[in-house]
Design an enzyme around this catalytic site. Sequence first.
Site, PDB file in Angstrom:
ATOM      1  CG  ASP A  45       4.547 -18.160   3.170  1.00 57.68           C
ATOM      2  OD1 ASP A  45       4.582 -17.035   3.700  1.00 57.68           O
ATOM      3  OD2 ASP A  45       4.786 -18.356   1.966  1.00 57.68           O
ATOM      4  N   GLY A  46       4.713 -21.429   6.405  1.00 53.46           N
ATOM      5  CA  GLY A  46       4.198 -22.492   7.278  1.00 53.46           C
ATOM      6  C   GLY A  46       4.270 -22.066   8.747  1.00 53.46           C
TER       7      GLY A  46
HETATM    8  P1  NAD Z   1       4.777 -26.390   2.850  1.00 58.73           P
HETATM    9  O1  NAD Z   1       5.881 -25.941   3.712  1.00 58.73           O
HETATM   10  O2  NAD Z   1       4.981 -27.567   1.951  1.00 58.73           O
HETATM   11  O3  NAD Z   1       4.281 -25.106   2.022  1.00 58.73           O
HETATM   12  C1  NAD Z   1       4.056 -25.212   0.727  1.00 58.73           C
HETATM   13  C2  NAD Z   1       4.438 -23.925   0.025  1.00 58.73           C
HETATM   14  O4  NAD Z   1       3.332 -23.035   0.073  1.00 58.73           O
HETATM   15  C3  NAD Z   1       5.634 -23.149   0.605  1.00 58.73           C
HETATM   16  O5  NAD Z   1       6.512 -22.846  -0.441  1.00 58.73           O
HETATM   17  C4  NAD Z   1       5.001 -21.879   1.156  1.00 58.73           C
HETATM   18  O6  NAD Z   1       5.856 -20.757   1.073  1.00 58.73           O
HETATM   19  C5  NAD Z   1       3.826 -21.721   0.225  1.00 58.73           C
HETATM   20  N1  NAD Z   1       2.753 -20.886   0.738  1.00 58.73           N
HETATM   21  C6  NAD Z   1       2.067 -21.005   1.906  1.00 58.73           C
HETATM   22  N2  NAD Z   1       1.174 -20.027   2.005  1.00 58.73           N
HETATM   23  C7  NAD Z   1       1.287 -19.279   0.879  1.00 58.73           C
HETATM   24  C8  NAD Z   1       0.605 -18.157   0.391  1.00 58.73           C
HETATM   25  N3  NAD Z   1      -0.400 -17.596   1.063  1.00 58.73           N
HETATM   26  N4  NAD Z   1       0.954 -17.675  -0.833  1.00 58.73           N
HETATM   27  C9  NAD Z   1       1.940 -18.227  -1.548  1.00 58.73           C
HETATM   28  N5  NAD Z   1       2.626 -19.309  -1.134  1.00 58.73           N
HETATM   29  C10 NAD Z   1       2.283 -19.828   0.060  1.00 58.73           C
HETATM   30  O7  NAD Z   1       3.500 -26.746   3.663  1.00 58.73           O
HETATM   31  P2  NAD Z   1       2.950 -26.102   4.970  1.00 58.73           P
HETATM   32  O8  NAD Z   1       4.002 -25.333   5.652  1.00 58.73           O
HETATM   33  O9  NAD Z   1       2.254 -27.177   5.684  1.00 58.73           O
HETATM   34  O10 NAD Z   1       1.910 -25.088   4.343  1.00 58.73           O
HETATM   35  C11 NAD Z   1       0.611 -25.458   4.075  1.00 58.73           C
HETATM   36  C12 NAD Z   1       0.240 -24.761   2.804  1.00 58.73           C
HETATM   37  O11 NAD Z   1       0.835 -25.442   1.718  1.00 58.73           O
HETATM   38  C13 NAD Z   1      -1.239 -24.828   2.547  1.00 58.73           C
HETATM   39  O12 NAD Z   1      -1.920 -23.761   3.145  1.00 58.73           O
HETATM   40  C14 NAD Z   1      -1.308 -24.827   1.041  1.00 58.73           C
HETATM   41  O13 NAD Z   1      -1.620 -23.541   0.518  1.00 58.73           O
HETATM   42  C15 NAD Z   1       0.074 -25.198   0.575  1.00 58.73           C
HETATM   43  N6  NAD Z   1      -0.056 -26.398  -0.272  1.00 58.73           N
HETATM   44  C16 NAD Z   1       0.129 -26.225  -1.604  1.00 58.73           C
HETATM   45  C17 NAD Z   1      -0.043 -27.295  -2.447  1.00 58.73           C
HETATM   46  C18 NAD Z   1       0.144 -27.076  -3.912  1.00 58.73           C
HETATM   47  O14 NAD Z   1       0.411 -25.928  -4.312  1.00 58.73           O
HETATM   48  N7  NAD Z   1      -0.014 -28.098  -4.733  1.00 58.73           N
HETATM   49  C19 NAD Z   1      -0.393 -28.544  -1.963  1.00 58.73           C
HETATM   50  C20 NAD Z   1      -0.582 -28.678  -0.595  1.00 58.73           C
HETATM   51  C21 NAD Z   1      -0.414 -27.581   0.253  1.00 58.73           C
END
Ligand code: NAD
Length: 266
Positions: A45-46
Site C-alpha cells: 500500500d505504501g
Molecule cells: P507503513 O508501511 O508502516 O504502512 C502501515 C500499514 O498501513 C501497512 O500495513 C499498509 O498495508 C497499511 N495501509 C496503508 N493504506 C491502507 C489502507 N487504505 N487500508 C488498509 N491498510 C492500509 O507506512 P507507509 O507505507 O508510510 O503508509 C502510510 C500509511 O500508514 C498512512 O496512510 C496510514 O494510514 C498508515 N498508518 C497507520 C497507523 C496506525 O494504524 N496506527 C499509524 C501511522 C500510519
Amino acid sequence: MRYYVLDRGDQLSVDLSEQFHKIASQRGFQLDAESPEIVISIGGDGTMLQAFHTFVDHIPDIAFVGVHTGHLGFYADWKADELPQLIELMSASTTGSLKPRIVQYPLLELEIQRKSGKTTYIALNEFTLKGVDGTVVAQVDINDQTFEMFRGDGICISTPSGSTAYNKSLGGAMVHPTIEALQIAEIASINNRVFRTMGSPLLLPKHHHCDIYSRKDQRLLLTIDHVNIQVDDLISVRCLVAKEKVSFARYRPFPFWNRVREAFLG
Ligand code: NAD
C-alpha cells in the site's frame, strides 16, 4: 498503452518490475514517465501511496493497478505470481477484447494556510495533525461554525478508502468508497471543562467542510498519507472531499468488503 511502473525497491519488487517491462515491450506497451494511462505499483500500500503522489497532478488521466509482494494490500490486489496473467489481461484491453472496470474512489482535499502562505494537497488515505512537543490545541469548525475545542495527541481526517488504514486504528468506521465523504477521528483527546470534544468519529458528506485552527504557538507535524511536513506557523487546515477522484483499473472483480474480510479476518 502508455504505462509506468513504480516498485518498492526490494529484490522481488525490482525483479517483477523488470519482468513487467520485458513482457510489456513484447506486447507493444510504451513506457511513459510523463503521461502514462496506467500506473502499476509493485510492492504494498505504501508503494501505491508513493505512485499516487508521484502522479498527483495527473490524477484524472490515470488508472492505477497494484501488485503486492508482501501481504494483501488494500490498493495492491494482484499477487506476484499473477503478473503474467495481469499483463495478458492488460494486453487484451489494448486490442479491445476486454475492457477493465474503472472504479473511482473519493479523495481528500486540504488547504493548508500558514503565515508563509496557502498550499493545496490531495490525500488518498488521510491527513493527520499531531503535536511535535506535546498535545495539540486546535479549534474544529464544521461548515464555518465552531464545533469543538480539541486538546490531545491529534486529529485524523480520512477518505473512505483510507478508512481501513490509520482511521481504523482510531476506532473510526470503515466506509465504502462509493460514499463520498470524509471522516474526522480523534487521536487521544483530553476531555475536561475547558476542552470538550464529541469523542466519536464524524462523517461529513461531500459539499461540507471542516476547518482546523491552530490555537496556540505550537510545532505541528502534518502528515498527508506518508508525507510529513513539520510547521511552526500553522493558521488553519481546510478539509473537504476533493472534486477529482482516483481511478483503479480492475481487470477482475475484487469487491471492497471481500478486501476488508481478507485483510482483517483472513
Ligand atoms: P507503513 O508501511 O508502516 O504502512 C502501515 C500499514 O498501513 C501497512 O500495513 C499498509 O498495508 C497499511 N495501509 C496503508 N493504506 C491502507 C489502507 N487504505 N487500508 C488498509 N491498510 C492500509 O507506512 P507507509 O507505507 O508510510 O503508509 C502510510 C500509511 O500508514 C498512512 O496512510 C496510514 O494510514 C498508515 N498508518 C497507520 C497507523 C496506525 O494504524 N496506527 C499509524 C501511522 C500510519
